[in-house]
Design an enzyme around this catalytic site. Structure first.
Site, PDB file in Angstrom:
ATOM      1  NE  ARG A 101     -11.041  -6.967  11.703  1.00  0.00           N
ATOM      2  CZ  ARG A 101      -9.957  -6.325  11.281  1.00  0.00           C
ATOM      3  NH1 ARG A 101      -9.133  -5.779  12.148  1.00  0.00           N
ATOM      4  NH2 ARG A 101      -9.701  -6.247  10.001  1.00  0.00           N
ATOM      5  N   GLY A 115     -10.457  -4.649   2.381  1.00  0.00           N
ATOM      6  CA  GLY A 115     -10.858  -3.790   3.493  1.00  0.00           C
ATOM      7  C   GLY A 115     -11.676  -2.598   3.042  1.00  0.00           C
ATOM      8  N   GLY A 119      -6.240  -8.284   3.702  1.00  0.00           N
ATOM      9  CA  GLY A 119      -5.052  -8.890   3.093  1.00  0.00           C
ATOM     10  C   GLY A 119      -5.198 -10.389   2.891  1.00  0.00           C
ATOM     11  CE  LYS A 153      -0.356   1.595  -5.084  1.00  0.00           C
ATOM     12  NZ  LYS A 153       0.987   1.710  -4.554  1.00  0.00           N
TER      13      LYS A 153
HETATM   14  P1  ADP Z   1      -9.396  -2.892  -1.019  1.00  0.00           P
HETATM   15  O1  ADP Z   1      -8.925  -2.386   0.334  1.00  0.00           O
HETATM   16  O2  ADP Z   1     -10.861  -3.185  -1.035  1.00  0.00           O
HETATM   17  O3  ADP Z   1      -8.562  -4.042  -1.514  1.00  0.00           O
HETATM   18  P2  ADP Z   1      -7.855  -0.914  -2.414  1.00  0.00           P
HETATM   19  O4  ADP Z   1      -7.082  -0.637  -1.165  1.00  0.00           O
HETATM   20  O5  ADP Z   1      -7.149  -1.590  -3.520  1.00  0.00           O
HETATM   21  O6  ADP Z   1      -9.214  -1.687  -2.073  1.00  0.00           O
HETATM   22  O7  ADP Z   1      -8.384   0.459  -3.044  1.00  0.00           O
HETATM   23  C1  ADP Z   1      -9.177   1.350  -2.317  1.00  0.00           C
HETATM   24  C2  ADP Z   1      -8.826   2.780  -2.637  1.00  0.00           C
HETATM   25  O8  ADP Z   1      -8.805   3.024  -4.025  1.00  0.00           O
HETATM   26  C3  ADP Z   1      -9.857   3.715  -2.077  1.00  0.00           C
HETATM   27  O9  ADP Z   1      -9.283   4.422  -1.005  1.00  0.00           O
HETATM   28  C4  ADP Z   1     -10.229   4.631  -3.246  1.00  0.00           C
HETATM   29  O10 ADP Z   1     -10.290   5.999  -2.880  1.00  0.00           O
HETATM   30  C5  ADP Z   1      -9.105   4.383  -4.217  1.00  0.00           C
HETATM   31  N1  ADP Z   1      -9.506   4.671  -5.600  1.00  0.00           N
HETATM   32  C6  ADP Z   1     -10.542   4.149  -6.280  1.00  0.00           C
HETATM   33  N2  ADP Z   1     -10.640   4.694  -7.504  1.00  0.00           N
HETATM   34  C7  ADP Z   1      -9.646   5.591  -7.615  1.00  0.00           C
HETATM   35  C8  ADP Z   1      -9.228   6.490  -8.647  1.00  0.00           C
HETATM   36  N3  ADP Z   1      -9.872   6.565  -9.825  1.00  0.00           N
HETATM   37  N4  ADP Z   1      -8.156   7.271  -8.407  1.00  0.00           N
HETATM   38  C9  ADP Z   1      -7.518   7.196  -7.223  1.00  0.00           C
HETATM   39  N5  ADP Z   1      -7.857   6.381  -6.224  1.00  0.00           N
HETATM   40  C10 ADP Z   1      -8.915   5.575  -6.402  1.00  0.00           C
HETATM   41 MG    MG Z   2      -7.240  -1.183   0.867  1.00  0.00          MG
END
Ligand code: ADP
Ligand code: MG
Length: 394
Positions: free
Chosen positions: A36, A350, A373, A197
């Site tokens: 960063r 992230g 975010g 989720k």
């Molecule tokens: P980002 O930070 O890129 O927006 P998220 O925070 O929404 O992504 O999701 C990331 C998390 O989702 C990771 O820590 C990963 O382990 C989890 N994840 C991905 N697939 C699954 C799954 N099938 N079951 C549970 N957790 C999952």
């Molecule tokens: Mg995340």
């Protein structure tokens, strides 16, 4: 139009620059990852070439409106000084006598770093008085902290009402790359959505449904969509209260002519553990006490084919629990497919950025957003308060 740093007269001026120096520190209190800090260098160097007086302000961690020794910015100042190859004066507060005196002593081409702006409660409350105190230190304001642009805080929003304001180069690049992808994408426009989720990503899915040609769903959220198709998913993460919504989204995609793809096979295990024994099953054969932790190889093949022919790809959310080797293949193979695609490739979120980094292909993406975010809210179609104040009203 976004006003940018090039639109400002900065030579000899005192320029307050909001940067995102919210970096991880190691056990000894040194900067563990300076990504960063390096991301802000083009803006800082431009101002130095223009002989501006550069006054940097950032937050670090969540000190909740009071001084917390763990979150002082001294290690950041040391690292920045190394990267710039010139002194960076660290000031122990961000408003009041000490910064005022330090600014008075500045010569053109000097750099100072103010103390953590979240040591004051007025920052997150966006108090006008606090914003004015920040503004008093400078002649113009530049915001280069895309990562906090979704927050209306004093140093990201309030202060822009009291000084001529514009975006730094990092902010400009983020807005241009994400904005271009949404408003004028290459076709076919493919969005890959995953992560833990559905509930975190509803806004993104709804906004993208009206824009994309193809939607590829993976990660934990795919389970909820598969449940909406009537499939049993064993112990997998399924948001039971979102199954109806997922079904509705499937129908809306169909009506909008969006090709929505779901996994056809899954990597399952008895537990989300690095030493768990994984196996591949079709989506209609998840054993009762097993859980889905990655997309399977057939699904990867399908998704890679969509990415290969895409004009623009936006990716948010890993395809599986990529932090653990047995469940990382789906995410990493897709990352490599993006790297090899001729499409404009944009990665936001992230954990997705971390995954692409871990796969070793971050440098081969068109853009990896520095704001988790903030990039999500942008993809939701929201106006970011820190960006709105940098728009030219004319
Ligand atoms: P980002 O930070 O890129 O927006 P998220 O925070 O929404 O992504 O999701 C990331 C998390 O989702 C990771 O820590 C990963 O382990 C989890 N994840 C991905 N697939 C699954 C799954 N099938 N079951 C549970 N957790 C999952
Ligand atoms: Mg995340």
């Amino acid at each position: 139009m976004l006003k940018t740093i090039r639109d400002l007269e900065v030579t000899g001026k005192r320029v307050l620059v909001r940067v995102d120096f919210n970096v991880p520190l190691d056990g000894e209190g040194n900067v563990a990852d300076d990504t960063r800090i390096r991301a802000a260098l083009p803006t800082i160097q431009y101002l130095l070439e223009k002989q501006a007086r550069v006054i940097l302000v950032s937050h670090l961690g969540r000190p909740k409106g009071k001084v917390d020794e763990r979150y002082r910015l001294d290690p950041v100042a040391r690292r920045l000084s190394e990267l710039l190859g010139r002194p960076v004066v660290k000031v122990d507060d961000c408003i009041g006598d000490e910064p005022r005196r330090a600014v008075q002593e500045m010569q053109p081409g000097d750099v100072i770093l103010l103390e953590n702006v979240r040591f004051h409660p007025g920052e997150e409350k966006n108090e006008e008085k606090f914003a004015r105190q920040l503004a008093e230190l400078a002649d113009v304001y530049v915001n280069d902290a895309f990562g906090t642009a979704h927050r209306a805080h004093a140093s990201t929003e309030g202060v822009a009402h009291f000084l001529p304001a514009a975006a730094g180069f990092l902010m400009e690049k983020e807005i241009n790359m994400l904005g271009q992808a949404l408003s004028n994408p290459g076709r076919p426009f493919v969005a890959i959505l995953g992560g833990a989720k559905v509930s975190d990503k509803i806004g993104v899915i709804e906004n993208l449904l009206g824009k994309v040609n193809t939607l590829l769903i993976g990660g934990g959220m795919a389970n909820t969509f598969l449940a909406a198709r009537g499939l049993a998913l064993g112990k997998s993460l399924v948001e039971t209260d979102k199954v109806a919504l997922a079904g509705d989204l499937i129908n809306r995609a169909q009506k909008a002519g969006v090709k929505l793809l779901l996994p056809v096979d899954l990597v399952v295990a008895r537990a989300a553990q690095p030493d768990a024994e994984p196996k591949v099953v079709p989506v209609d054969a998840v054993p009762e006490d097993w859980m889905a932790l990655d997309i399977g190889p057939e699904t990867v093949k399908n998704y890679v084919a969509e990415v290969r022919d895409a004009g623009t790809v936006i990716w948010n959310g890993p395809m599986g629990v990529f932090e653990m080797a047995p469940f990382a293949a789906g995410t990493f193979e897709l990352a490599r497919a993006l790297a090899e695609s001729k499409a404009t490739t944009i990665v936001g979120g992230g954990d997705t950025a971390a995954a692409v980094e871990k796969a070793g292909v971050a440098g081969r993406m068109s853009h990896v957003s520095t704001g988790g975010g903030a990039s999500l809210e942008f993809l939701e179609g929201k106006t970011l308060p820190g960006v709105a104040v940098l728009m030219d009203k004319k």
